[in-house]
Design an enzyme around this catalytic site. Structure first.
Site, PDB file in Angstrom:
ATOM      1  N   CYS A  51       0.869  -1.311   0.043  1.00  0.00           N
ATOM      2  CA  CYS A  51       0.061  -0.073   0.039  1.00  0.00           C
ATOM      3  C   CYS A  51       0.552   1.249  -0.202  1.00  0.00           C
ATOM      4  O   CYS A  51       1.399   1.600  -1.022  1.00  0.00           O
ATOM      5  CB  CYS A  51      -0.960  -0.179   1.029  1.00  0.00           C
ATOM      6  SG  CYS A  51      -2.312   0.983   0.813  1.00  0.00           S
TER       7      CYS A  51
ATOM      8  N   HIS B 239      -3.323  -5.450   0.761  1.00  0.00           N
ATOM      9  CA  HIS B 239      -2.728  -5.894   2.108  1.00  0.00           C
ATOM     10  C   HIS B 239      -2.712  -7.287   2.065  1.00  0.00           C
ATOM     11  O   HIS B 239      -3.691  -8.008   2.583  1.00  0.00           O
ATOM     12  CB  HIS B 239      -3.456  -5.248   3.564  1.00  0.00           C
ATOM     13  CG  HIS B 239      -3.203  -3.802   3.778  1.00  0.00           C
ATOM     14  ND1 HIS B 239      -2.274  -3.392   4.594  1.00  0.00           N
ATOM     15  CD2 HIS B 239      -3.767  -2.645   3.167  1.00  0.00           C
ATOM     16  CE1 HIS B 239      -2.165  -2.000   4.351  1.00  0.00           C
ATOM     17  NE2 HIS B 239      -3.234  -1.514   3.669  1.00  0.00           N
TER      18      HIS B 239
ATOM     19  N   GLU C 144      -1.373  -9.410   4.242  1.00  0.00           N
ATOM     20  CA  GLU C 144      -1.386  -9.875   5.447  1.00  0.00           C
ATOM     21  C   GLU C 144      -2.943  -9.788   5.826  1.00  0.00           C
ATOM     22  O   GLU C 144      -3.289 -10.500   7.022  1.00  0.00           O
ATOM     23  CB  GLU C 144      -0.641  -9.146   6.525  1.00  0.00           C
ATOM     24  CG  GLU C 144      -1.185  -7.500   6.782  1.00  0.00           C
ATOM     25  CD  GLU C 144      -0.801  -6.566   5.865  1.00  0.00           C
ATOM     26  OE1 GLU C 144      -0.945  -5.415   6.627  1.00  0.00           O
ATOM     27  OE2 GLU C 144      -0.313  -6.864   4.586  1.00  0.00           O
TER      28      GLU C 144
END
Length: 202
Positions: A80, A181, A183
């Protein structure tokens, strides 16, 4: 074991990223400058914060320059904001980016709700290291107000379509970027994190 560093801009919680990397089998240090020797197999620039404060945090806290630290051999994953810092500049601020990819960061169009938050699917444009094993149409999680506008589409390996095409994954040399993202993107994100670890093992 792969030894990684996450650069902490001091802007927010990076626990979920650190946890995801450790679950994938990496050893992870959180660093706040580039002044110690680069002993790491890879570096992550997380997606937390704003463009100018993040660039300033790196430039002002480190006598060692970003490019001198990573050179051409340290794989870097920008997430990002971290990805946006790869470019020349951003409409979010006035600081210069790292200029490893030609182009700029621009605000999402006014036809969209900004910030854009939610799941969107990937349109894979061509094969890429981070996308190995990821199916076309896979869903990933975005939280952002800006998008990349590269001068050449050659660096884009995947896009998402919000009515406007948004580069979702970019790759150039040892630099890998995701606008979303990984994660926070479930099993698909885990594949990408593992792919980055595999690059770091080489």
């Amino acid at each position: 074991m792969v030894n990684l560093a996450i650069f902490d801009y001091g802007a927010g919680n990076i626990f979920s990223l650190k946890n995801s990397l450790e679950q994938a089998g990496a050893s992870v240090d959180v660093i706040t400058s580039f002044d110690k020797s680069n002993i790491y197999s890879g570096l992550l620039l997380p997606g937390v914060g704003n463009f100018d404060p993040a660039i300033q945090s790196i430039n002002e806290n480190s006598k060692t320059k970003f490019h001198d630290y990573v050179k051409e051999d340290t794989p870097v994953l920008g997430i990002c904001l971290g990805m946006e810092m790869f470019f020349e500049k951003s409409e979010e601020g006035v600081e210069k980016g790292f200029n490893v990819i030609d182009g700029e960061i621009v605000v999402l169009p006014s036809t969209m709700k900004v910030p854009h938050m939610g799941w969107n699917n990937l349109e894979i444009k061509k094969s890429g290291t981070i996308l190995e094993g990821v199916d076309d149409g896979s869903w990933v999680y975005f939280v952002h107000s800006y998008r990349a506008k590269p001068k050449s589409d050659d660096v884009i390996t995947a896009e998402s379509d919000y009515g406007v095409k948004v580069p979702a994954v970019v790759e150039k040399n040892n630099f890998f970027g995701t606008q979303f993202h990984p994660e926070k993107s479930g099993d698909v994100g885990k594949i990408m994190i593992q792919n980055f670890l595999n690059v770091c093992k080489k």
